[in-house]
Design a protein around this motif. Structure first.
Motif, PDB file in Angstrom:
ATOM      1  N   VAL A 145      83.602   0.931  43.717  1.00  0.00           N
ATOM      2  CA  VAL A 145      82.632   0.785  42.629  1.00  0.00           C
ATOM      3  C   VAL A 145      82.629  -0.640  42.069  1.00  0.00           C
ATOM      4  N   GLU A 170      91.524  -7.336  41.171  1.00  0.00           N
ATOM      5  CA  GLU A 170      91.895  -6.204  42.026  1.00  0.00           C
ATOM      6  C   GLU A 170      93.408  -6.221  42.258  1.00  0.00           C
ATOM      7  N   ARG A 173      89.760   7.791  55.017  1.00  0.00           N
ATOM      8  CA  ARG A 173      88.829   8.672  54.309  1.00  0.00           C
ATOM      9  C   ARG A 173      87.400   8.177  54.533  1.00  0.00           C
ATOM     10  N   ALA A 197      80.357  10.674  52.204  1.00  0.00           N
ATOM     11  CA  ALA A 197      78.964  11.024  52.458  1.00  0.00           C
ATOM     12  C   ALA A 197      78.113  10.203  51.501  1.00  0.00           C
ATOM     13  N   VAL A 205      95.388  -6.072  35.908  1.00  0.00           N
ATOM     14  CA  VAL A 205      95.115  -6.312  34.491  1.00  0.00           C
ATOM     15  C   VAL A 205      96.189  -5.537  33.731  1.00  0.00           C
ATOM     16  N   ARG A 245      93.233   5.436  36.776  1.00  0.00           N
ATOM     17  CA  ARG A 245      94.649   5.799  36.866  1.00  0.00           C
ATOM     18  C   ARG A 245      95.585   4.701  36.372  1.00  0.00           C
ATOM     19  N   ASN A 256      85.159   6.268  39.014  1.00  0.00           N
ATOM     20  CA  ASN A 256      86.150   7.304  38.732  1.00  0.00           C
ATOM     21  C   ASN A 256      86.772   7.163  37.351  1.00  0.00           C
ATOM     22  N   PHE A 266      80.956   9.034  44.443  1.00  0.00           N
ATOM     23  CA  PHE A 266      80.597   7.636  44.661  1.00  0.00           C
ATOM     24  C   PHE A 266      79.085   7.441  44.533  1.00  0.00           C
ATOM     25  N   ASN A 267      78.317   8.428  44.997  1.00  0.00           N
ATOM     26  CA  ASN A 267      76.854   8.322  44.879  1.00  0.00           C
ATOM     27  C   ASN A 267      76.430   8.208  43.417  1.00  0.00           C
TER      28      ASN A 267
HETATM   29  C1  LIG Z   1      88.936  13.696  49.119  1.00  0.00           C
HETATM   30  C2  LIG Z   1      87.780  12.967  48.489  1.00  0.00           C
HETATM   31  C3  LIG Z   1      86.564  12.869  49.170  1.00  0.00           C
HETATM   32  C4  LIG Z   1      85.468  12.246  48.573  1.00  0.00           C
HETATM   33  N1  LIG Z   1      84.286  12.203  49.246  1.00  0.00           N
HETATM   34  C5  LIG Z   1      83.193  11.663  48.656  1.00  0.00           C
HETATM   35  C6  LIG Z   1      81.941  11.656  49.316  1.00  0.00           C
HETATM   36  O1  LIG Z   1      81.797  12.152  50.436  1.00  0.00           O
HETATM   37  N2  LIG Z   1      80.862  11.082  48.683  1.00  0.00           N
HETATM   38  C7  LIG Z   1      80.981  10.546  47.430  1.00  0.00           C
HETATM   39  O2  LIG Z   1      79.966  10.073  46.876  1.00  0.00           O
HETATM   40  N3  LIG Z   1      82.174  10.524  46.790  1.00  0.00           N
HETATM   41  C8  LIG Z   1      83.273  11.070  47.373  1.00  0.00           C
HETATM   42  N4  LIG Z   1      84.481  11.033  46.731  1.00  0.00           N
HETATM   43  C9  LIG Z   1      84.581  10.320  45.452  1.00  0.00           C
HETATM   44  C10 LIG Z   1      84.812   8.822  45.682  1.00  0.00           C
HETATM   45  O3  LIG Z   1      85.902   8.638  46.559  1.00  0.00           O
HETATM   46  C11 LIG Z   1      85.082   8.132  44.359  1.00  0.00           C
HETATM   47  O4  LIG Z   1      83.962   8.342  43.541  1.00  0.00           O
HETATM   48  C12 LIG Z   1      85.284   6.622  44.528  1.00  0.00           C
HETATM   49  O5  LIG Z   1      86.374   6.364  45.355  1.00  0.00           O
HETATM   50  C13 LIG Z   1      85.523   5.988  43.168  1.00  0.00           C
HETATM   51  O6  LIG Z   1      85.725   4.610  43.354  1.00  0.00           O
HETATM   52  P1  LIG Z   1      86.290   3.689  42.166  1.00  0.00           P
HETATM   53  O7  LIG Z   1      86.076   2.294  42.640  1.00  0.00           O
HETATM   54  O8  LIG Z   1      85.723   4.125  40.883  1.00  0.00           O
HETATM   55  O9  LIG Z   1      87.840   4.029  42.087  1.00  0.00           O
HETATM   56  P2  LIG Z   1      89.002   3.672  43.109  1.00  0.00           P
HETATM   57  O10 LIG Z   1      88.547   3.883  44.517  1.00  0.00           O
HETATM   58  O11 LIG Z   1      90.210   4.404  42.632  1.00  0.00           O
HETATM   59  O12 LIG Z   1      89.228   2.097  42.936  1.00  0.00           O
HETATM   60  C14 LIG Z   1      89.830   1.539  41.793  1.00  0.00           C
HETATM   61  C15 LIG Z   1      90.341   0.153  42.146  1.00  0.00           C
HETATM   62  O13 LIG Z   1      90.881  -0.456  40.972  1.00  0.00           O
HETATM   63  C16 LIG Z   1      92.106  -1.098  41.288  1.00  0.00           C
HETATM   64  N5  LIG Z   1      92.910  -1.109  40.039  1.00  0.00           N
HETATM   65  C17 LIG Z   1      93.479  -0.048  39.420  1.00  0.00           C
HETATM   66  N6  LIG Z   1      94.101  -0.433  38.294  1.00  0.00           N
HETATM   67  C18 LIG Z   1      93.925  -1.773  38.200  1.00  0.00           C
HETATM   68  C19 LIG Z   1      94.333  -2.760  37.265  1.00  0.00           C
HETATM   69  N7  LIG Z   1      95.039  -2.439  36.173  1.00  0.00           N
HETATM   70  N8  LIG Z   1      94.002  -4.051  37.481  1.00  0.00           N
HETATM   71  C20 LIG Z   1      93.268  -4.395  38.588  1.00  0.00           C
HETATM   72  N9  LIG Z   1      92.843  -3.492  39.507  1.00  0.00           N
HETATM   73  C21 LIG Z   1      93.168  -2.215  39.316  1.00  0.00           C
HETATM   74  C22 LIG Z   1      92.699  -0.247  42.396  1.00  0.00           C
HETATM   75  O14 LIG Z   1      93.624  -0.997  43.193  1.00  0.00           O
HETATM   76  C23 LIG Z   1      91.461   0.170  43.178  1.00  0.00           C
HETATM   77  O15 LIG Z   1      91.135  -0.727  44.230  1.00  0.00           O
HETATM   78  C24 LIG Z   1      85.593  11.669  47.286  1.00  0.00           C
HETATM   79  C25 LIG Z   1      86.812  11.747  46.611  1.00  0.00           C
HETATM   80  C26 LIG Z   1      87.889  12.391  47.191  1.00  0.00           C
HETATM   81  C27 LIG Z   1      89.189  12.485  46.425  1.00  0.00           C
END
Ligand SMILES: Cc1cc2nc3c(=O)[nH]c(=O)nc-3n(C[C@H](O)[C@H](O)[C@H](O)COP(=O)(O)OP(=O)(O)OC[C@H]3O[C@@H](n4cnc5c(N)ncnc54)[C@H](O)[C@@H]3O)c2cc1C
Length: 409
Positions: free
Chosen positions: A25, A48, A67, A70, A151, A183, A304, A317-318
């Motif tokens: 994201v 990051e 992983r 979709a 951070v 998290r 997330n 993610f969508n």
């Molecule tokens: C089993 C599974 C299957 C899924 N399948 C789908 C799907 O098919 N389609 C769909 O749309 N969604 C799907 N999802 C949901 C999707 O994976 C999430 O919505 C997406 O990964 C969210 O991304 P994010 O960047 O918000 O979080 P994250 O992927 O958790 O990324 C957060 C980033 O922040 C970094 N970070 C954390 N804390 C700090 C800090 N203090 N300082 C600097 N950096 C930091 C981390 O290292 C990480 O790189 C699925 C989820 C799961 C669990």
């Protein structure tokens, strides 16, 4: 496209926008900001925590245990708008039909792309590949890329927030976007509470190889233990998401590959063919987590960190990507009229664009789990009728498909 990974381009003490987290994201947001960086000279920093693999020393390979996500048609369009879809599509498998069924019941629903006048209902893309494409683009942008850096501390100031990083550096940001996956504890330290509904379920994911071509079919099968999803990948591989009651996944993680494949075959049946091979297995505990605040002066919460959903409907993610689009649209409007990125006027506009979509998607995916998660005789018949009904009642089924494709909010 170059093979370089993102590197710092400037070390500004003050930035307009700081993105905490360069995951799916945060990186998508940074890439989407490219036109605003160019047009308005926006100063952007991305932080990051996890180190990036150097492309030269660790070339990307279609690893068997990664992983996959979709991606709805609407999301593919967003990547097209960013100029990234041709690269994403190199490793994307189109979904030409979705097959929904329930173990022990008659109802089966098929959603067909051609019925909707679409080439594909969506695509499945390995997360590692999406990351690679996004980070290559980031490397081309004039932004400050702090990686690996955490951070550690985030404090409100008169105009935005002050961020302190684990490498000792600090800077001030007019708008800070929390895209840390929720998290890292930063949200809690800011006093932003979350509502958490544990599903008492764990998703076991793995890539599997099938005995026959999947022909672009994605399967969603609801069992008494929880849903099993199989998503098409290039070739005869599919991404498995097998939901378990919490505590029951440990035994399956420990099985030999052969015993695991036998149990999977028994649970899923043979509508997709024989399960031939399985890659390494990973477990993700599932809960519905929604942040109680999405905006504050100088702060926005995305991805997330804002909402963590059950993966059954493939919406997390969508949904987040639509949040990215709406934030960029609100910023574009604000900057064009001299408003600052972090002002409440800008952020209220962003939140007004988000609120209905977020509410609907959270309700849709949570409702699906609850509908199929309750073992009750009467409900079972209703579910079977519902699935058959979906097959019979065109508009209802098309509505479900349009939502799954991200064409409807
Ligand atoms: C089993 C599974 C299957 C899924 N399948 C789908 C799907 O098919 N389609 C769909 O749309 N969604 C799907 N999802 C949901 C999707 O994976 C999430 O919505 C997406 O990964 C969210 O991304 P994010 O960047 O918000 O979080 P994250 O992927 O958790 O990324 C957060 C980033 O922040 C970094 N970070 C954390 N804390 C700090 C800090 N203090 N300082 C600097 N950096 C930091 C981390 O290292 C990480 O790189 C699925 C989820 C799961 C669990």
């Amino acid at each position: 496209m170059s093979d370089a990974v993102a590197k710092p381009r400037n070390d500004a003490r003050n930035v307009d926008i700081a993105i905490v987290g360069g995951g799916l994201v945060g990186a998508s947001l940074a890439c989407s900001l490219a036109p605003l960086i160019e047009r308005h000279g926006l100063r952007v920093a991305v932080v990051e925590a996890a180190p990036m693999l150097d492309a030269a020393s660790a070339p990307w390979q279609p690893s068997f245990d990664a992983r996959s996500s979709a991606i709805a048609q609407g999301s593919a369009q967003r990547f097209r708008d960013m100029g990234l879809w041709p690269a994403m599509a190199e490793q994307a498998a189109p979904i030409s039909r979705i097959h929904v069924s329930e173990r022990g019941r008659l109802g089966v629903t098929r959603l067909l792309a051609e019925e909707l006048g679409q080439q594909a209902l969506g695509y499945v893309v390995p997360n590692a590949w999406m990351g690679r494409v996004l980070h290559r683009r980031l490397a081309e942008l004039p932004l400050a890329w702090h990686c690996p850096a955490n951070v550690d501390c985030i404090e409100p100031e008169a105009e935005g927030y002050r961020l302190t990083l684990s490498d000792g550096s600090e800077f001030q940001a007019g708008l800070t976007v929390l895209a840390d996956g929720g998290r890292s504890g930063l949200k809690e330290r800011l006093g932003i509470g979350s509502d958490e509904v544990p599903y008492d379920q764990v998703a076991l994911i793995a890539n599997v190889e099938m005995s026959q071509p999947h022909e672009g079919t994605a399967y969603e099968r609801f069992t008494r233990e929880g849903p099993i999803a199989l998503l098409p990948l290039p070739g005869q591989q599919m991404a498995l998401i097998w939901t378990h009651a919490a505590g029951r996944e440990g035994a399956r993680l420990a099985l030999s590959d052969g015993d695991f494949l036998t149990e999977l075959q028994r649970a899923f049946g043979d509508r997709a063919g024989r399960f031939r091979r399985v890659g390494s297995r990973h477990a993700y505990p599932l809960a519905l987590v929604t942040a109680r605040e999405a905006i504050r002066p100088g702060l926005a919460v995305l991805g997330n960190a804002a909402h963590s959903l059950h993966p059954v409907a493939g919406q997390g993610f969508n949904l987040a990507l639509r949040g990215v689009t709406d934030l960029v649209a609100a910023l574009e409007l604000a900057l064009g009229s001299g408003e600052s990125a972090g002002s409440m006027l800008t952020l209220r506009d962003f939140e007004a664009r988000r609120i209905v979509d977020r509410h609907n998607v959270v309700r849709f995916s949570d409702g699906l789990i609850r509908l199929f998660g309750i073992d009750n005789g009467l409900l079972s018949h209703a579910r079977a009728a519902g699935l058959v009904g979906l097959n019979l009642v065109g508009p209802l089924r098309r509505g479900l498909a349009r939502r799954a494709m991200g064409l409807e909010r």
